[in-house]
Structure formats: C-alpha cells, structure tokens
Scaffold this motif. Structure first.
Motif, PDB file in Angstrom:
ATOM      1  N   TYR A   1       0.269   3.706  -3.148  1.00  0.00           N
ATOM      2  CA  TYR A   1       0.112   5.136  -2.833  1.00  0.00           C
ATOM      3  C   TYR A   1       1.452   5.808  -2.638  1.00  0.00           C
ATOM      4  O   TYR A   1       2.366   5.225  -2.029  1.00  0.00           O
ATOM      5  CB  TYR A   1      -0.726   5.298  -1.549  1.00  0.00           C
ATOM      6  N   ASN A   2       1.571   7.044  -3.131  1.00  0.00           N
ATOM      7  CA  ASN A   2       2.803   7.796  -2.907  1.00  0.00           C
ATOM      8  C   ASN A   2       2.747   8.493  -1.545  1.00  0.00           C
ATOM      9  O   ASN A   2       1.795   8.343  -0.774  1.00  0.00           O
ATOM     10  CB  ASN A   2       3.051   8.803  -4.040  1.00  0.00           C
ATOM     11  N   GLU A   3       3.781   9.267  -1.231  1.00  0.00           N
ATOM     12  CA  GLU A   3       3.887   9.889   0.084  1.00  0.00           C
ATOM     13  C   GLU A   3       2.752  10.874   0.342  1.00  0.00           C
ATOM     14  O   GLU A   3       2.413  11.175   1.489  1.00  0.00           O
ATOM     15  CB  GLU A   3       5.240  10.578   0.230  1.00  0.00           C
ATOM     16  N   ALA A   4       2.169  11.404  -0.719  1.00  0.00           N
ATOM     17  CA  ALA A   4       1.055  12.342  -0.569  1.00  0.00           C
ATOM     18  C   ALA A   4      -0.294  11.637  -0.430  1.00  0.00           C
ATOM     19  O   ALA A   4      -1.337  12.294  -0.317  1.00  0.00           O
ATOM     20  CB  ALA A   4       1.014  13.282  -1.775  1.00  0.00           C
ATOM     21  N   GLY A   5      -0.260  10.291  -0.447  1.00  0.00           N
ATOM     22  CA  GLY A   5      -1.494   9.526  -0.318  1.00  0.00           C
ATOM     23  C   GLY A   5      -2.265   9.380  -1.601  1.00  0.00           C
ATOM     24  O   GLY A   5      -3.409   8.939  -1.609  1.00  0.00           O
ATOM     25  N   GLU A   6      -1.633   9.703  -2.727  1.00  0.00           N
ATOM     26  CA  GLU A   6      -2.290   9.598  -4.033  1.00  0.00           C
ATOM     27  C   GLU A   6      -2.036   8.209  -4.626  1.00  0.00           C
ATOM     28  O   GLU A   6      -0.900   7.721  -4.589  1.00  0.00           O
ATOM     29  CB  GLU A   6      -1.750  10.655  -4.987  1.00  0.00           C
ATOM     30  N   GLN A   7      -3.078   7.590  -5.176  1.00  0.00           N
ATOM     31  CA  GLN A   7      -2.894   6.287  -5.804  1.00  0.00           C
ATOM     32  C   GLN A   7      -2.122   6.462  -7.110  1.00  0.00           C
ATOM     33  O   GLN A   7      -2.494   7.256  -7.955  1.00  0.00           O
ATOM     34  CB  GLN A   7      -4.230   5.615  -6.072  1.00  0.00           C
ATOM     35  N   VAL A   8      -1.055   5.678  -7.248  1.00  0.00           N
ATOM     36  CA  VAL A   8      -0.162   5.850  -8.423  1.00  0.00           C
ATOM     37  C   VAL A   8      -0.159   4.627  -9.322  1.00  0.00           C
ATOM     38  O   VAL A   8       0.516   4.621 -10.354  1.00  0.00           O
ATOM     39  CB  VAL A   8       1.272   6.197  -7.969  1.00  0.00           C
TER      40      VAL A   8
ATOM     41  N   SER B   1       0.828  -1.206   0.000  1.00  0.00           N
ATOM     42  CA  SER B   1       0.000   0.000   0.000  1.00  0.00           C
ATOM     43  C   SER B   1       0.863   1.256   0.000  1.00  0.00           C
ATOM     44  O   SER B   1       0.604   2.215  -0.730  1.00  0.00           O
ATOM     45  CB  SER B   1      -0.924   0.009   1.225  1.00  0.00           C
ATOM     46  N   HIS B   2       1.913   1.259   0.842  1.00  0.00           N
ATOM     47  CA  HIS B   2       2.846   2.377   0.937  1.00  0.00           C
ATOM     48  C   HIS B   2       4.265   1.828   0.934  1.00  0.00           C
ATOM     49  O   HIS B   2       4.495   0.648   1.222  1.00  0.00           O
ATOM     50  CB  HIS B   2       2.598   3.197   2.200  1.00  0.00           C
TER      51      HIS B   2
END
Length: 241
Positions: free
Chosen positions: A233-240, A203-204
C-alpha cells in the motif's frame, strides 16, 4: 484468450475474476480457504521455462497453477490433499479450458513424492501452511485449519519432496512468513536445495515484512541475492501491487 466453459456451482460458491489478460476466472467458496495476495505475488515471482513440466504443491483451488499458465507453456501438476478443495480446482481448470495444461492430483504430497519419478519437474511453486501445527488458534473449520497449519505438510516435507522431484538445477519458488525464514533455509539446505533469491513484502513502507518470497535451486551453489522490498500500500492507503 481462455474459453470459459459452463460450470456447476454449489451452495456458498462464487466465481471471481482473476484480472488477467487472458480473463481467467476462479470458483471460490466461503466454506473453503480462499486465495489471497500471497498466492498472486508468488505466481508473479516464479520464473518458468517456456516448456517443460512444473508442479504446484499445496495447490488449494489451483489459483497459482491457473495464473502460471499466462507465463509458460509447461504442463503443471497441481497437488492438493483435500478432496473438497481438489474438486473445486478440477472445476476451475475445466471452466477455464485448461485441461490439457493443468492436471489436478489429489494426493498427500509426502506419498506422491515417494511414488513419482525422480527429477521430473523443472519448477515447483508452493504456498504452504505457514503455522506450526501447535501454534496459533486452530480454526474449527477443517479446510481453514489444514490450509493455515502444518497438519499434513511442513517445511521439511516440502524440502524433501522438492529434492526428490526437481531435476538438478531446477527451481523452487515459495512464499512464507519471515518468522520462518531460518527454518526454511535449514530445511532446504538439508535437502540440497540452495536459497538463491529472497524478497520481503511489506504492507506499508514503514511496517515490518509480513511475507517473504524465496527462490531456491536444486544443487545450487551458496550465494544469495536480496531484492528490493515490495510495498503493498502507498501512503494514501491504495494497493499498488
């Protein structure tokens, strides 16, 4: 581009966009277990020949079979045991105009493997129930329980069916829980299917893996590659992905 045919919706159903170049759409119901990221990642991970014949075990509403039509011209048999879910899958195929490329087979996988011819598939995909039948909370919704728990189909059943139905050198692509990786490896090797590639999904970047993608080969030689992990998810919480 896929042609979207008129389709009847029943109470509690909706049509979602699969966000593909071919503009595929899918019927889902709040009463039936809906697909999630694991199905999308498996469809991306799987590799197909240009033509031939493929199968999708534990197909649910047919999402992996639908997504796979963007990658191959192979005919896909989608096998699903639940009548209600198989009926939704048939409407999904019809809505997307893919009747000549996908066949929905309502059947118990174990029985289907016994009656079908040997070695008929070049590729098999499967997003199976993850939890042993005695593990976790058994959901009171029958459709959810069957999708999540090994009630009608377990890892051993999948390996045995794949051994029968894959041609020599054919590929099996599976998504599962990392906690079951030893069970999966043992079952596949018992039935002459050799794990060749694995990729963990997190997830992270700093979290434990919560999914594993597996590629295995019928009659393959022992040798395994571990691909770089996928991070959702990236560090900003955006799904990548």
């Amino acid at each position: 581009m896929v042609t979207h045919n008129p389709v009847e919706l029943f109470e509690g159903e909706r049509i979602d966009d699969l966000l593909t170049e071919s503009q595929l759409k899918i019927i889902q119901s709040r009463e039936v277990f809906s697909f999630s990221l694991d199905a999308v990642l498996l469809a991306r991970f799987a590799r197909f020949p240009k033509n031939g014949r493929a199968a999708d075990f534990c197909s649910g509403n047919g999402v992996i079979a639908l997504l796979s039509t963007d990658k191959t011209e192979a005919h896909i048999d989608a096998i699903e045991i639940q009548p209600r879910v198989a009926e939704i899958a048939r409407r999904n195929v019809a809505m997307n105009g893919l009747e000549e490329r996908i066949t929905i087979i309502e059947a118990d996988l174990k029985e289907y493997a016994q009656t079908a011819e040997n070695g008929i598939y070049d590729v098999i995909t499967v997003n199976p129930p993850y939890m042993k039948s005695a593990a976790g909370d058994m959901n009171i919704n029958e459709h959810y329980a069957i999708a999540r728990h090994e009630i009608y189909c377990n890892v051993e059943d999948i390996a045995k069916a794949s051994c029968k139905l894959l041609r020599p050198g054919g590929k099996l692509f599976m998504v599962h829980r990392p906690s079951r990786l030893v069970d999966i490896t043992e079952a596949l090797r018992k039935w002459k299917i050799e794990p060749k590639v694995i990729q963990f999904v997190h997830s992270h970047i700093d979290s434990e893996a919560n999914m594993v993608l597996i590629e295995a080969t019928r009659d393959g030689k022992p040798d395994i590659r571990v691909l770089p992990p996928q991070i959702v998810y990236n560090e900003a919480g955006e799904q990548v992905i």
